[in-house]
Design an enzyme around this catalytic site. Sequence first.
Site, PDB file in Angstrom:
ATOM      1  N   ALA A 122      32.422 -12.502 -26.060  1.00 50.05           N
ATOM      2  CA  ALA A 122      31.829 -12.530 -27.407  1.00 50.05           C
ATOM      3  C   ALA A 122      30.359 -12.153 -27.419  1.00 50.05           C
ATOM      4  CB  ALA A 122      32.003 -13.921 -28.008  1.00 50.05           C
ATOM      5  N   ASN A 123      29.808 -11.741 -26.304  1.00 49.28           N
ATOM      6  CA  ASN A 123      28.371 -11.465 -26.243  1.00 49.28           C
ATOM      7  C   ASN A 123      28.011  -9.998 -26.449  1.00 49.28           C
ATOM      8  OD1 ASN A 123      29.632 -11.369 -23.499  1.00 49.28           O
ATOM      9  ND2 ASN A 123      27.669 -10.431 -22.985  1.00 49.28           N
ATOM     10  N   SER A 124      29.022  -9.117 -26.521  1.00 47.69           N
ATOM     11  CA  SER A 124      28.712  -7.700 -26.717  1.00 47.69           C
ATOM     12  C   SER A 124      29.893  -6.984 -27.353  1.00 47.69           C
ATOM     13  CB  SER A 124      28.363  -7.029 -25.375  1.00 47.69           C
ATOM     14  OG  SER A 124      29.496  -7.022 -24.509  1.00 47.69           O
ATOM     15  N   GLY A 127      33.608  -7.807 -29.511  1.00 45.41           N
ATOM     16  CA  GLY A 127      33.716  -9.264 -29.458  1.00 45.41           C
ATOM     17  C   GLY A 127      32.588  -9.928 -30.222  1.00 45.41           C
ATOM     18  N   TYR A 300      42.497   0.214 -14.335  1.00 40.76           N
ATOM     19  CA  TYR A 300      42.174  -0.176 -15.707  1.00 40.76           C
ATOM     20  C   TYR A 300      43.372   0.052 -16.625  1.00 40.76           C
ATOM     21  CZ  TYR A 300      40.121  -0.281 -20.330  1.00 40.76           C
ATOM     22  OH  TYR A 300      39.863  -0.577 -21.646  1.00 40.76           O
TER      23      TYR A 300
END
Length: 357
Positions: A122-124, A127, A300
């Site tokens: 949630a920091n970047s 999110g 990935y």
Amino acid sequence: LIRLSLQSLPLCRFAIVVAGVFFVLASSLSTASAFVVKPALHSSKSITSHTLYSTSDLRSENEKDEKTEKNQKIDMIESSVSSRRDMLLASSGMALASLLWNDEAAVAKESKKPSTFVLTGANSGIGFDAALRIARRGEDNTIVLACRTLAKAQDAADRIKAQLGGTSGSINLVPAECDLASLKSIDKFCASTLNKMSIDVLCCNAGIARNTAAKDVLRTLDGFEYTVGVNHFGHFYLTNKILPKIKRRIVVTASAVHDPESPGGAQGEKAALGSLRGLTEQGSNFEMVNGEPFNADKAYKDSKLCNVLFTRELQHRLEAAKSRVTVNCFSPGLIVSTGLFRDQNQIFTKLFDFAAT
């Protein structure tokens, strides 16, 4: 008419070649011609005073002007790319927030209770954007900002409060550390932060995409290959740990590259898990899920395929258990400026960012 056209074809070819050579020469000489013409662009005062400019002076003046013009063009391009990137990021964040919110407003109004959201990463990127959008709704909801470190989570909370201004009092932001590369960190997160919470929505959003040229196999603290370990196993473990607490919805941020027939999935090595030979034969020491040697690009894509299969199977099992919880996948598209691509070659990332936006 046909005969004359055929007879003139060699001449046309010659004219095209000459034109091509002239174009190359003109491009090469553009700098020289520019500073020859440059004195006419000086102020009338310079011209009437018969100021003499040496060749080096003219070249220096020209280079300064060219650099200024070039920098202005770069600024314009970067500004344009930035605005388009912001628009893409905002639209993806809006879509994710809508998935997370969905009927939560109606549910909260009916039950007269606020909702609790848990978001990883949630920091970047999307999110953070989704967390901010949910926070703007207020209504005394709780948003758990689960990030790789507590410092990152606290920074995200501070930025959300700063953007909300005076309305931040109607939202409860809970910054927390949840390192998906460590099962111990996930255990601690569940036992401390989420211990007494009833969770309405879980968003498995965090992720990592290693440099596609990477040859070394990085591993999580528990020995899993890093990309699949973080993107899939970490979220798989977290979801199963708190599943009994979840009341409404689970949203998993996946990607279209899981599909070999998609534009992104068709590039390079394609996602394929095979018979899971890497897991069955090598356990946590696997390099690739299908047992093949490590390939960062494919790792990935495989992790995103795991996300999709996990979502479908979990939804199937919840339906069979008559649960009201729903599980959805979400593909935000390719936004390389997010933290997801922090391990990529930065020159490639900037070029791709410009081309993609």
